[in-house]
Write an enzyme that holds these catalytic residues in place. Structure first.
Site, mmCIF file in Angstrom:
data_model
loop_
_atom_site.group_PDB
_atom_site.id
_atom_site.type_symbol
_atom_site.label_atom_id
_atom_site.label_comp_id
_atom_site.label_asym_id
_atom_site.label_seq_id
_atom_site.Cartn_x
_atom_site.Cartn_y
_atom_site.Cartn_z
ATOM 1 C CE1 TYR A 39 10.084 -31.250 39.341
ATOM 2 C CE2 TYR A 39 11.031 -29.406 38.110
ATOM 3 C CZ TYR A 39 11.168 -30.637 38.720
ATOM 4 O OH TYR A 39 12.391 -31.265 38.711
HETATM 5 N N1 LIG Z 1 16.103 -35.557 35.194
HETATM 6 C C1 LIG Z 1 16.505 -34.292 35.315
HETATM 7 O O1 LIG Z 1 17.247 -33.742 34.496
HETATM 8 C C2 LIG Z 1 16.070 -33.499 36.503
HETATM 9 C C3 LIG Z 1 16.257 -32.111 36.516
HETATM 10 C C4 LIG Z 1 15.939 -31.394 37.660
HETATM 11 C C5 LIG Z 1 15.439 -32.056 38.750
HETATM 12 N N2 LIG Z 1 15.229 -33.396 38.711
HETATM 13 C C6 LIG Z 1 14.715 -34.061 39.905
HETATM 14 O O2 LIG Z 1 15.454 -35.244 40.163
HETATM 15 C C7 LIG Z 1 14.603 -36.235 40.745
HETATM 16 C C8 LIG Z 1 14.596 -37.502 39.924
HETATM 17 O O3 LIG Z 1 14.247 -37.192 38.610
HETATM 18 P P1 LIG Z 1 14.037 -38.308 37.493
HETATM 19 O O4 LIG Z 1 14.172 -37.594 36.209
HETATM 20 O O5 LIG Z 1 14.858 -39.503 37.777
HETATM 21 O O6 LIG Z 1 12.494 -38.664 37.721
HETATM 22 P P2 LIG Z 1 11.662 -39.876 37.064
HETATM 23 O O7 LIG Z 1 10.312 -39.324 36.904
HETATM 24 O O8 LIG Z 1 12.370 -40.445 35.893
HETATM 25 O O9 LIG Z 1 11.740 -41.007 38.165
HETATM 26 C C9 LIG Z 1 11.312 -40.855 39.425
HETATM 27 C C10 LIG Z 1 11.095 -42.207 40.124
HETATM 28 O O10 LIG Z 1 10.163 -41.872 41.103
HETATM 29 C C11 LIG Z 1 9.085 -42.800 41.058
HETATM 30 N N3 LIG Z 1 7.861 -42.127 41.506
HETATM 31 C C12 LIG Z 1 7.114 -41.208 40.835
HETATM 32 N N4 LIG Z 1 6.054 -40.845 41.582
HETATM 33 C C13 LIG Z 1 6.143 -41.551 42.738
HETATM 34 C C14 LIG Z 1 5.327 -41.636 43.901
HETATM 35 N N5 LIG Z 1 4.216 -40.907 44.047
HETATM 36 N N6 LIG Z 1 5.712 -42.475 44.899
HETATM 37 C C15 LIG Z 1 6.821 -43.232 44.776
HETATM 38 N N7 LIG Z 1 7.626 -43.197 43.690
HETATM 39 C C16 LIG Z 1 7.282 -42.363 42.697
HETATM 40 C C17 LIG Z 1 8.992 -43.267 39.615
HETATM 41 O O11 LIG Z 1 8.340 -44.523 39.526
HETATM 42 C C18 LIG Z 1 10.469 -43.317 39.227
HETATM 43 O O12 LIG Z 1 11.036 -44.579 39.532
HETATM 44 C C19 LIG Z 1 13.231 -35.556 40.848
HETATM 45 O O13 LIG Z 1 13.111 -34.931 42.107
HETATM 46 C C20 LIG Z 1 13.267 -34.518 39.763
HETATM 47 O O14 LIG Z 1 12.365 -33.486 39.967
HETATM 48 C C21 LIG Z 1 15.512 -34.118 37.600
#
Ligand SMILES: NC(=O)c1ccc[n+]([C@@H]2O[C@H](COP(=O)([O-])OP(=O)(O)OC[C@H]3O[C@@H](n4cnc5c(N)ncnc54)[C@H](O)[C@@H]3O)[C@@H](O)[C@H]2O)c1
Length: 248
Positions: free
Chosen positions: A151
């Site tokens: 990641y």
């Molecule tokens: N949540 C946090 O605190 C956090 C922290 C650092 C970075 N991020 C980044 O923020 C972004 C969103 O995070 P999140 O927590 O909402 O993620 P999540 O995993 O909850 O949701 C991501 C969305 O992407 C969709 N998805 C997953 N794989 C997919 C694919 N192959 N094709 C199409 N859609 C796909 C899922 O169905 C979901 O609706 C990501 O890039 C994550 O790495 C999040």
């Protein structure tokens, strides 16, 4: 606030989590959104929120054809493309020594390759509209958090790509920035259960002392980067993490 009136934006992973909140906030601010997601049920539900302004494309972002289809959909349904938010990213957490080829492919496919493919597919339209790209990084990558090798590597590759694109596409007036969020989504809630010690450690160190709310704390930062309010900003990484990491 209507600072995105008549803008058209693609949001990957735009059906749920932070992406779902971004889709909601952008449409509240006057934009139309093509939400691309593998979760069909969540996508259909999202459309019901605002059927005139939200279109859903079911697809796996790691496939280049899905990126091309998303851009086609934005233009055929809403007439143009002003913004791209590369939010979707899936990965497995394991000690780096245990990560398999498949694990590395999952993270680089859905994170780095997807970001690159969507940027390339969107470029001709973004050039016409002098548009904006918002990519997603992570504090876990900046910190080198244990168990996050595939990641973290993909996230830092996304930041490197974003800086080069900011330099190369500046002449086209396309801006490219990165947001590193920290938010209590369903995914993080699961991580909280499986890695309680790590979770408590992170939460305890946040100066604003809580995990962000996707709709109130993260999506408005993305909206800012898509809007003219940030027209003199490109190649930057913005931390939307309650002050957890101070980038220099
Ligand atoms: N949540 C946090 O605190 C956090 C922290 C650092 C970075 N991020 C980044 O923020 C972004 C969103 O995070 P999140 O927590 O909402 O993620 P999540 O995993 O909850 O949701 C991501 C969305 O992407 C969709 N998805 C997953 N794989 C997919 C694919 N192959 N094709 C199409 N859609 C796909 C899922 O169905 C979901 O609706 C990501 O890039 C994550 O790495 C999040």
């Amino acid at each position: 606030m209507k600072n995105l009136k008549d803008q058209v934006v693609i949001v990957t992973g735009g059906a749920a989590g932070i992406g779902g909140a971004i889709t909601t906030v952008l449409t509240q601010r006057g934009a139309s959104v093509v939400a691309v997601d593998i979760n069909e049920a969540a996508g259909k539900e999202k459309v019901q929120e605002n059927p005139d302004k939200i279109a859903f494309l079911k697809g796996d972002v790691s496939k280049e054809s899905v990126a091309k289809e998303a851009v086609k959909m934005a233009v055929s349904k809403f007439g143009k493309l002003n913004g791209l938010v590369n939010n979707a990213h899936a990965s497995k957490q394991k000690p780096l020594i245990d990560l398999t080829e498949e694990d590395w492919s999952l993270s680089f496919g859905t994170g780095f390759n997807a970001t690159l493919h969507f940027m390339k597919a969107a470029y001709p339209e973004l050039k016409k509209s002098k548009g904006s790209v918002v990519n997603f990084g992570s504090g876990a990558a900046l910190n080198g958090q244990e168990g996050q090798a595939s990641y973290a590597a993909a996230k830092e590759a996304i930041r490197g790509l974003s800086r080069v694109a900011a330099n190369e596409w500046g002449k086209d007036k396309i801006r490219v920035n990165v947001v590193c969020p920290l938010a209590l989504t369903e995914g993080v809630a699961k991580w909280k259960e499986s890695s309680t010690v790590q979770y408590n450690q992170v939460a305890g160190q946040i100066p604003l002392s809580h995990f962000g709310n996707p709709q109130k704390d993260i999506a408005p930062v993305v909206a800012f980067l898509l809007s003219d309010d940030s027209q003199y900003m490109t190649g930057q990484t913005l931390m939307a993490d309650g002050g957890d990491i101070k980038l220099r």
